[in-house]
Design a protein around this motif. Structure first.
Motif, PDB file in Angstrom:
ATOM      1  N   MET A 132       6.759  -3.557  -8.413  1.00  0.00           N
ATOM      2  CA  MET A 132       6.295  -2.199  -8.209  1.00  0.00           C
ATOM      3  C   MET A 132       4.922  -2.023  -8.872  1.00  0.00           C
ATOM      4  SD  MET A 132       8.475   1.173  -9.020  1.00  0.00           S
ATOM      5  CE  MET A 132       8.088   2.650  -8.215  1.00  0.00           C
ATOM      6  N   SER A 133       3.999  -1.423  -8.167  1.00  0.00           N
ATOM      7  CA  SER A 133       2.640  -1.239  -8.679  1.00  0.00           C
ATOM      8  C   SER A 133       2.597  -0.132  -9.717  1.00  0.00           C
ATOM      9  CB  SER A 133       1.689  -0.882  -7.542  1.00  0.00           C
ATOM     10  OG  SER A 133       1.610  -1.929  -6.630  1.00  0.00           O
ATOM     11  N   SER A 134       1.790  -0.357 -10.728  1.00  0.00           N
ATOM     12  CA  SER A 134       1.613   0.687 -11.726  1.00  0.00           C
ATOM     13  C   SER A 134       0.638   1.728 -11.191  1.00  0.00           C
ATOM     14  CB  SER A 134       1.084   0.090 -13.024  1.00  0.00           C
ATOM     15  OG  SER A 134      -0.259  -0.306 -12.859  1.00  0.00           O
ATOM     16  N   ASN A 135       0.627   2.845 -11.846  1.00  0.00           N
ATOM     17  CA  ASN A 135      -0.271   3.930 -11.454  1.00  0.00           C
ATOM     18  C   ASN A 135      -1.730   3.481 -11.523  1.00  0.00           C
ATOM     19  OD1 ASN A 135      -0.100   6.479 -10.411  1.00  0.00           O
ATOM     20  ND2 ASN A 135      -0.198   7.517 -12.392  1.00  0.00           N
ATOM     21  N   LYS A 136      -2.054   2.685 -12.536  1.00  0.00           N
ATOM     22  CA  LYS A 136      -3.423   2.191 -12.704  1.00  0.00           C
ATOM     23  C   LYS A 136      -3.821   1.296 -11.532  1.00  0.00           C
ATOM     24  CE  LYS A 136      -6.350  -0.346 -15.903  1.00  0.00           C
ATOM     25  NZ  LYS A 136      -6.398  -1.124 -17.141  1.00  0.00           N
ATOM     26  N   ASP A 137      -2.898   0.427 -11.095  1.00  0.00           N
ATOM     27  CA  ASP A 137      -3.173  -0.451  -9.953  1.00  0.00           C
ATOM     28  C   ASP A 137      -3.428   0.352  -8.681  1.00  0.00           C
ATOM     29  OD1 ASP A 137      -2.842  -2.694 -11.535  1.00  0.00           O
ATOM     30  OD2 ASP A 137      -0.742  -2.973 -10.972  1.00  0.00           O
ATOM     31  N   ILE A 138      -2.634   1.382  -8.488  1.00  0.00           N
ATOM     32  CA  ILE A 138      -2.782   2.217  -7.285  1.00  0.00           C
ATOM     33  C   ILE A 138      -4.140   2.917  -7.294  1.00  0.00           C
ATOM     34  CG2 ILE A 138      -1.895   4.261  -6.103  1.00  0.00           C
ATOM     35  CD1 ILE A 138       0.918   3.346  -7.032  1.00  0.00           C
ATOM     36  N   VAL A 139      -4.541   3.435  -8.453  1.00  0.00           N
ATOM     37  CA  VAL A 139      -5.838   4.111  -8.570  1.00  0.00           C
ATOM     38  C   VAL A 139      -6.973   3.127  -8.282  1.00  0.00           C
ATOM     39  CG1 VAL A 139      -7.414   5.224 -10.206  1.00  0.00           C
ATOM     40  CG2 VAL A 139      -5.007   5.890 -10.157  1.00  0.00           C
ATOM     41  N   GLU A 140      -6.852   1.912  -8.802  1.00  0.00           N
ATOM     42  CA  GLU A 140      -7.883   0.897  -8.566  1.00  0.00           C
ATOM     43  C   GLU A 140      -7.946   0.508  -7.085  1.00  0.00           C
ATOM     44  OE1 GLU A 140      -7.111  -2.338 -11.219  1.00  0.00           O
ATOM     45  OE2 GLU A 140      -7.645  -1.182 -12.994  1.00  0.00           O
ATOM     46  N   GLN A 141      -6.795   0.391  -6.441  1.00  0.00           N
ATOM     47  CA  GLN A 141      -6.764   0.054  -5.022  1.00  0.00           C
ATOM     48  C   GLN A 141      -7.414   1.152  -4.187  1.00  0.00           C
ATOM     49  OE1 GLN A 141      -2.626  -0.648  -4.240  1.00  0.00           O
ATOM     50  NE2 GLN A 141      -2.656  -2.694  -5.120  1.00  0.00           N
TER      51      GLN A 141
ATOM     52  N   ALA B 276      -9.713   3.211  -5.177  1.00  0.00           N
ATOM     53  CA  ALA B 276     -11.154   3.167  -5.433  1.00  0.00           C
ATOM     54  C   ALA B 276     -11.811   2.072  -4.598  1.00  0.00           C
ATOM     55  CB  ALA B 276     -11.423   2.943  -6.921  1.00  0.00           C
ATOM     56  N   GLN B 277     -11.137   0.930  -4.466  1.00  0.00           N
ATOM     57  CA  GLN B 277     -11.676  -0.165  -3.655  1.00  0.00           C
ATOM     58  C   GLN B 277     -11.739   0.227  -2.182  1.00  0.00           C
ATOM     59  OE1 GLN B 277      -9.104  -3.450  -4.586  1.00  0.00           O
ATOM     60  NE2 GLN B 277     -10.257  -4.023  -6.409  1.00  0.00           N
ATOM     61  N   VAL B 278     -10.703   0.894  -1.712  1.00  0.00           N
ATOM     62  CA  VAL B 278     -10.682   1.347  -0.317  1.00  0.00           C
ATOM     63  C   VAL B 278     -11.801   2.357  -0.086  1.00  0.00           C
ATOM     64  CG1 VAL B 278      -9.353   2.639   1.399  1.00  0.00           C
ATOM     65  CG2 VAL B 278      -8.242   0.869   0.036  1.00  0.00           C
ATOM     66  N   ASP B 279     -11.984   3.272  -1.021  1.00  0.00           N
ATOM     67  CA  ASP B 279     -13.062   4.255  -0.899  1.00  0.00           C
ATOM     68  C   ASP B 279     -14.416   3.571  -0.775  1.00  0.00           C
ATOM     69  OD1 ASP B 279     -11.199   6.268  -1.094  1.00  0.00           O
ATOM     70  OD2 ASP B 279     -11.711   6.836  -3.155  1.00  0.00           O
ATOM     71  N   LEU B 280     -14.646   2.560  -1.606  1.00  0.00           N
ATOM     72  CA  LEU B 280     -15.918   1.842  -1.556  1.00  0.00           C
ATOM     73  C   LEU B 280     -16.106   1.131  -0.222  1.00  0.00           C
ATOM     74  CD1 LEU B 280     -16.114   0.342  -5.162  1.00  0.00           C
ATOM     75  CD2 LEU B 280     -17.514   2.186  -4.208  1.00  0.00           C
ATOM     76  N   MET B 281     -15.034   0.532   0.294  1.00  0.00           N
ATOM     77  CA  MET B 281     -15.126  -0.155   1.583  1.00  0.00           C
ATOM     78  C   MET B 281     -15.431   0.834   2.711  1.00  0.00           C
ATOM     79  SD  MET B 281     -12.203  -3.177   1.421  1.00  0.00           S
ATOM     80  CE  MET B 281     -10.886  -2.042   1.692  1.00  0.00           C
ATOM     81  N   VAL B 282     -14.787   1.989   2.675  1.00  0.00           N
ATOM     82  CA  VAL B 282     -15.018   2.997   3.708  1.00  0.00           C
ATOM     83  C   VAL B 282     -16.459   3.488   3.636  1.00  0.00           C
ATOM     84  CG1 VAL B 282     -14.416   5.339   4.449  1.00  0.00           C
ATOM     85  CG2 VAL B 282     -12.610   3.710   3.891  1.00  0.00           C
ATOM     86  N   LEU B 283     -16.929   3.785   2.440  1.00  0.00           N
ATOM     87  CA  LEU B 283     -18.312   4.257   2.289  1.00  0.00           C
ATOM     88  C   LEU B 283     -19.314   3.214   2.766  1.00  0.00           C
ATOM     89  CD1 LEU B 283     -18.123   6.070  -1.170  1.00  0.00           C
ATOM     90  CD2 LEU B 283     -18.387   7.122   1.097  1.00  0.00           C
ATOM     91  N   GLN B 284     -19.044   1.945   2.490  1.00  0.00           N
ATOM     92  CA  GLN B 284     -19.930   0.882   2.955  1.00  0.00           C
ATOM     93  C   GLN B 284     -19.982   0.851   4.478  1.00  0.00           C
ATOM     94  OE1 GLN B 284     -21.976  -0.969   1.132  1.00  0.00           O
ATOM     95  NE2 GLN B 284     -22.771  -1.861   3.011  1.00  0.00           N
ATOM     96  N   ARG B 285     -18.810   0.976   5.124  1.00  0.00           N
ATOM     97  CA  ARG B 285     -18.754   0.970   6.591  1.00  0.00           C
ATOM     98  C   ARG B 285     -19.498   2.170   7.177  1.00  0.00           C
ATOM     99  NH1 ARG B 285     -14.715  -1.883   9.419  1.00  0.00           N
ATOM    100  NH2 ARG B 285     -15.902  -1.129  11.199  1.00  0.00           N
ATOM    101  N   VAL B 286     -19.369   3.324   6.535  1.00  0.00           N
ATOM    102  CA  VAL B 286     -20.054   4.523   7.023  1.00  0.00           C
ATOM    103  C   VAL B 286     -21.571   4.346   6.903  1.00  0.00           C
ATOM    104  CG1 VAL B 286     -20.436   6.987   6.590  1.00  0.00           C
ATOM    105  CG2 VAL B 286     -18.107   6.069   6.610  1.00  0.00           C
ATOM    106  N   LYS B 287     -22.025   3.743   5.826  1.00  0.00           N
ATOM    107  CA  LYS B 287     -23.463   3.504   5.646  1.00  0.00           C
ATOM    108  C   LYS B 287     -24.021   2.623   6.752  1.00  0.00           C
ATOM    109  CE  LYS B 287     -23.676   3.974   0.627  1.00  0.00           C
ATOM    110  NZ  LYS B 287     -23.898   3.285  -0.648  1.00  0.00           N
ATOM    111  N   GLU B 288     -23.205   1.697   7.258  1.00  0.00           N
ATOM    112  CA  GLU B 288     -23.644   0.775   8.309  1.00  0.00           C
ATOM    113  C   GLU B 288     -23.658   1.411   9.698  1.00  0.00           C
ATOM    114  OE1 GLU B 288     -20.893  -2.436   7.866  1.00  0.00           O
ATOM    115  OE2 GLU B 288     -21.718  -3.068   5.939  1.00  0.00           O
ATOM    116  N   MET B 289     -23.005   2.543   9.860  1.00  0.00           N
ATOM    117  CA  MET B 289     -22.911   3.195  11.175  1.00  0.00           C
ATOM    118  C   MET B 289     -24.207   3.888  11.554  1.00  0.00           C
ATOM    119  SD  MET B 289     -19.345   5.239  11.024  1.00  0.00           S
ATOM    120  CE  MET B 289     -17.770   4.447  11.010  1.00  0.00           C
TER     121      MET B 289
END
Length: 71
Positions: A1-10, A12-25
């Motif tokens: 089971m993932s800890s709360n800290k792991d979920i928050v980090e995941q 944040a990583q997804v947010d960064l990936m989405v923002l990167q994709r939006v910048k490329e559009m």
């Protein structure tokens, strides 16, 4: 089971990936994305009212809001 800290980090990583994709559009794709997000947000805010069946208070049957003390 993932800890709360792991979920928050995941998230944040997804947010960064989405923002990167939006910048490329291009501008047209960004506008399309914005329109689609607006529709999704509207559906989420209005709940089931778009389906013709508004959420109702289980105690007083009010379709407007859950009344204080009627939870």
């Amino acid at each position: 089971m993932s800890s709360n800290k792991d979920i928050v980090e995941q998230k944040a990583q997804v947010d960064l990936m989405v923002l990167q994709r939006v910048k490329e559009m291009g501008i047209a794709k960004k506008r399309e994305l914005l329109e689609r997000l607006g529709v999704l947000i509207t559906k989420k805010i209005t709940g089931s009212t778009l389906a013709g069946k508004p959420k109702r208070c289980s105690r007083c049957e009010s379709a407007d809001f859950w009344r204080k003390g009627h939870v």
